[in-house]
Write an enzyme that holds these catalytic residues in place. Structure first.
Site, PDB file in Angstrom:
ATOM      1  N   SER A  67     -34.364  -8.212 -29.171  1.00  0.00           N
ATOM      2  CA  SER A  67     -35.135  -9.107 -28.860  1.00  0.00           C
ATOM      3  C   SER A  67     -35.320  -9.585 -26.821  1.00  0.00           C
ATOM      4  O   SER A  67     -34.878 -10.133 -26.810  1.00  0.00           O
ATOM      5  CB  SER A  67     -36.145 -10.185 -29.351  1.00  0.00           C
TER       6      SER A  67
ATOM      7  N   HIS B 106     -37.882  -5.499 -28.948  1.00  0.00           N
ATOM      8  CA  HIS B 106     -38.989  -5.830 -29.404  1.00  0.00           C
ATOM      9  C   HIS B 106     -39.137  -7.120 -28.116  1.00  0.00           C
ATOM     10  O   HIS B 106     -38.434  -7.354 -27.152  1.00  0.00           O
ATOM     11  CB  HIS B 106     -38.144  -6.535 -30.333  1.00  0.00           C
TER      12      HIS B 106
ATOM     13  N   ASP C 191     -41.437 -10.273 -26.849  1.00  0.00           N
ATOM     14  CA  ASP C 191     -42.200 -11.171 -27.515  1.00  0.00           C
ATOM     15  C   ASP C 191     -43.151 -12.250 -26.949  1.00  0.00           C
ATOM     16  O   ASP C 191     -42.635 -12.359 -25.407  1.00  0.00           O
ATOM     17  CB  ASP C 191     -40.815 -12.347 -27.960  1.00  0.00           C
TER      18      ASP C 191
ATOM     19  N   MET D 235     -45.576 -14.951 -25.566  1.00  0.00           N
ATOM     20  CA  MET D 235     -45.759 -16.667 -25.852  1.00  0.00           C
ATOM     21  C   MET D 235     -46.571 -17.103 -24.930  1.00  0.00           C
ATOM     22  O   MET D 235     -46.756 -16.605 -23.569  1.00  0.00           O
ATOM     23  CB  MET D 235     -44.606 -17.024 -25.812  1.00  0.00           C
TER      24      MET D 235
ATOM     25  N   HIS E 245     -45.245  -8.190 -30.079  1.00  0.00           N
ATOM     26  CA  HIS E 245     -45.349  -9.061 -30.832  1.00  0.00           C
ATOM     27  C   HIS E 245     -45.952 -10.300 -30.353  1.00  0.00           C
ATOM     28  O   HIS E 245     -45.289 -11.169 -28.847  1.00  0.00           O
ATOM     29  CB  HIS E 245     -43.184  -9.782 -31.026  1.00  0.00           C
TER      30      HIS E 245
ATOM     31  N   MET F 295     -47.483 -13.856 -29.682  1.00  0.00           N
ATOM     32  CA  MET F 295     -47.410 -14.883 -30.419  1.00  0.00           C
ATOM     33  C   MET F 295     -48.841 -15.482 -29.526  1.00  0.00           C
ATOM     34  O   MET F 295     -48.215 -16.879 -28.501  1.00  0.00           O
ATOM     35  CB  MET F 295     -45.959 -15.948 -30.184  1.00  0.00           C
TER      36      MET F 295
ATOM     37  N   MET G 140     -41.219 -13.654 -40.465  1.00  0.00           N
ATOM     38  CA  MET G 140     -40.332 -14.587 -39.394  1.00  0.00           C
ATOM     39  C   MET G 140     -39.668 -15.578 -40.682  1.00  0.00           C
ATOM     40  O   MET G 140     -39.738 -16.064 -40.984  1.00  0.00           O
ATOM     41  CB  MET G 140     -41.465 -15.728 -38.925  1.00  0.00           C
TER      42      MET G 140
ATOM     43  N   PHE H  30     -38.795 -20.017 -29.933  1.00  0.00           N
ATOM     44  CA  PHE H  30     -37.767 -19.491 -28.798  1.00  0.00           C
ATOM     45  C   PHE H  30     -36.693 -18.803 -30.063  1.00  0.00           C
ATOM     46  O   PHE H  30     -36.622 -18.607 -30.942  1.00  0.00           O
ATOM     47  CB  PHE H  30     -37.255 -21.034 -29.298  1.00  0.00           C
ATOM     48  N   GLY H  31     -36.198 -18.505 -29.375  1.00  0.00           N
ATOM     49  CA  GLY H  31     -34.539 -17.323 -30.071  1.00  0.00           C
ATOM     50  C   GLY H  31     -33.336 -18.320 -29.831  1.00  0.00           C
ATOM     51  O   GLY H  31     -33.626 -19.381 -29.984  1.00  0.00           O
ATOM     52  N   GLY H  32     -32.430 -18.268 -30.618  1.00  0.00           N
ATOM     53  CA  GLY H  32     -31.433 -19.099 -31.184  1.00  0.00           C
ATOM     54  C   GLY H  32     -31.261 -20.095 -31.963  1.00  0.00           C
ATOM     55  O   GLY H  32     -30.857 -20.766 -32.601  1.00  0.00           O
TER      56      GLY H  32
ATOM     57  N   ASP I 259     -37.861 -11.058 -38.272  1.00  0.00           N
ATOM     58  CA  ASP I 259     -37.599 -12.263 -36.824  1.00  0.00           C
ATOM     59  C   ASP I 259     -37.289 -12.632 -36.672  1.00  0.00           C
ATOM     60  O   ASP I 259     -37.928 -13.897 -36.952  1.00  0.00           O
ATOM     61  CB  ASP I 259     -38.846 -11.312 -36.016  1.00  0.00           C
TER      62      ASP I 259
ATOM     63  N   GLY J  91     -33.052 -15.004 -36.168  1.00  0.00           N
ATOM     64  CA  GLY J  91     -31.458 -16.007 -36.946  1.00  0.00           C
ATOM     65  C   GLY J  91     -31.377 -13.906 -37.211  1.00  0.00           C
ATOM     66  O   GLY J  91     -30.679 -14.575 -38.458  1.00  0.00           O
TER      67      GLY J  91
ATOM     68  N   GLY K 286     -31.973 -11.125 -31.360  1.00  0.00           N
ATOM     69  CA  GLY K 286     -31.835 -11.309 -29.834  1.00  0.00           C
ATOM     70  C   GLY K 286     -30.770 -12.186 -29.364  1.00  0.00           C
ATOM     71  O   GLY K 286     -29.894 -11.339 -29.229  1.00  0.00           O
ATOM     72  N   SER K 287     -30.492 -13.458 -30.019  1.00  0.00           N
ATOM     73  CA  SER K 287     -29.008 -13.787 -29.301  1.00  0.00           C
ATOM     74  C   SER K 287     -28.631 -13.156 -29.873  1.00  0.00           C
ATOM     75  O   SER K 287     -26.718 -12.782 -29.278  1.00  0.00           O
ATOM     76  CB  SER K 287     -29.191 -15.501 -29.883  1.00  0.00           C
TER      77      SER K 287
HETATM   78  C1  DX5 Z   1     -39.246 -15.871 -31.944  1.00  0.00           C
HETATM   79  C2  DX5 Z   1     -39.142 -14.594 -31.393  1.00  0.00           C
HETATM   80  C3  DX5 Z   1     -37.633 -14.000 -31.601  1.00  0.00           C
HETATM   81  C4  DX5 Z   1     -36.553 -14.238 -31.155  1.00  0.00           C
HETATM   82  C5  DX5 Z   1     -35.907 -13.519 -31.982  1.00  0.00           C
HETATM   83  O1  DX5 Z   1     -40.129 -16.503 -31.471  1.00  0.00           O
HETATM   84  O2  DX5 Z   1     -40.430 -13.672 -31.472  1.00  0.00           O
HETATM   85  O3  DX5 Z   1     -37.989 -12.172 -31.101  1.00  0.00           O
HETATM   86  O4  DX5 Z   1     -36.778 -13.948 -29.797  1.00  0.00           O
HETATM   87  O5  DX5 Z   1     -33.882 -14.675 -31.392  1.00  0.00           O
HETATM   88  P1  DX5 Z   1     -33.041 -14.763 -32.860  1.00  0.00           P
HETATM   89  O6  DX5 Z   1     -32.524 -13.328 -33.213  1.00  0.00           O
HETATM   90  O7  DX5 Z   1     -32.374 -14.876 -31.568  1.00  0.00           O
HETATM   91  O8  DX5 Z   1     -33.927 -15.377 -33.511  1.00  0.00           O
HETATM   92 ZN    ZN Z   2     -40.696 -11.328 -32.065  1.00  0.00          ZN
END
Ligand code: DX5
Ligand code: ZN
Length: 227
Positions: free
Chosen positions: A12, A37, A39, A41, A70, A72, A141, A147-149, A177, A179, A199-200
């Site tokens: 991501s 991917h 994101d 938002m 994706h 959102m 999800m 948010f990531g992380g 998607d 964690g 992502g992270s």
């Molecule tokens: C969350 C996003 C994810 C996110 C995943 O709202 O849809 O795609 O970036 O990030 P990690 O892998 O860090 O949880």
């Molecule tokens: Zn996503």
């Protein structure tokens, strides 16, 4: 885009350098990413804002493979054409984003993209049961989107198992998607997921000028998931 159930790692770009998306996309693909991917938002459906179709269109030429968008956002329908025109291969909308997910999925396929439906952690697998003939991907999800992380929500693994049974032989991807890392990837892979967004766990430790850690991170997640 052909269909198979092998494990695909989809970094991501939410965790990438926002000033350098083109080079980041090229770097993760060179380091072994299967899909990219993206994101989107809106600060309304989720409490964070990223970017829209113009940014997706700018990124597109830097991605050789699948651009997995994706959404959102709410509403979704007024923007589907714009994301399809931006070159999205897959467009995923949330079942919670409005009262007419069926119409939304029709519109996504009508615009020439593969249609994905995403479920928040509080939404049961049964919410997509009547939609399976019109989706190419179900996104589970495993964090609350925005948010990531964030920490992986373990209760979602059972939902993946239920969806896998429900999907049967249909050519529908199950995407996870939130964690995902080398510890959580095997849990969802064993439950039936094939697309792992991370992502992270992919971008950690690397950069465009030092992309080798991206490759190490991708390989670690893949190795953990392929059992
Ligand atoms: C969350 C996003 C994810 C996110 C995943 O709202 O849809 O795609 O970036 O990030 P990690 O892998 O860090 O949880
Ligand atoms: Zn996503």
């Amino acid at each position: 885009m052909s269909f198979d159930r092998t494990i695909k790692i989809a970094p991501s770009i939410l965790s990438a350098d926002f000033a350098n998306f083109g080079a980041e996309c090229a770097a993760i693909e060179a380091q072994g990413a299967d899909w990219v991917h993206v994101d989107v938002m809106d600060g309304h459906f989720v409490p964070n804002i990223t970017f829209g179709p113009a940014t997706c269109a700018a990124i597109r030429p830097h991605i050789k493979g699948v651009m997995d968008v994706h959404l959102m956002i709410a509403p979704v329908d007024p923007y589907i054409e714009a994301f399809a025109n931006a070159g999205a291969d897959v467009i995923t909308a949330h079942v919670e984003a409005g009262p007419h997910i069926h119409r939304t999925l029709q519109a996504i396929r009508g615009a020439g993209a593969k249609a994905g439906v995403a479920l928040n952690p509080g939404t049961p697998a049964s919410s997509v049961e009547t939609l399976l003939d019109m989706v190419d991907l179900v996104c589970v999800m495993t964090v609350n989107p925005g948010f990531g992380g964030q920490k992986f929500i373990h209760s979602q693994v059972e939902k993946v198992r239920q969806l896998r049974a429900m999907i049967g032989d249909r050519p529908i991807h199950i995407e996870i998607d939130g964690g995902v890392d080398a510890t959580t990837a095997p849990l969802v892979a064993a439950a039936g997921a094939d697309v792992l967004v991370a992502g992270s766990a992919v971008f950690r430790g690397g950069s465009v000028s030092n992309p080798a850690p991206y490759g190490e991170n991708i390989r670690a997640i893949r190795a953990a998931a392929v059992v």
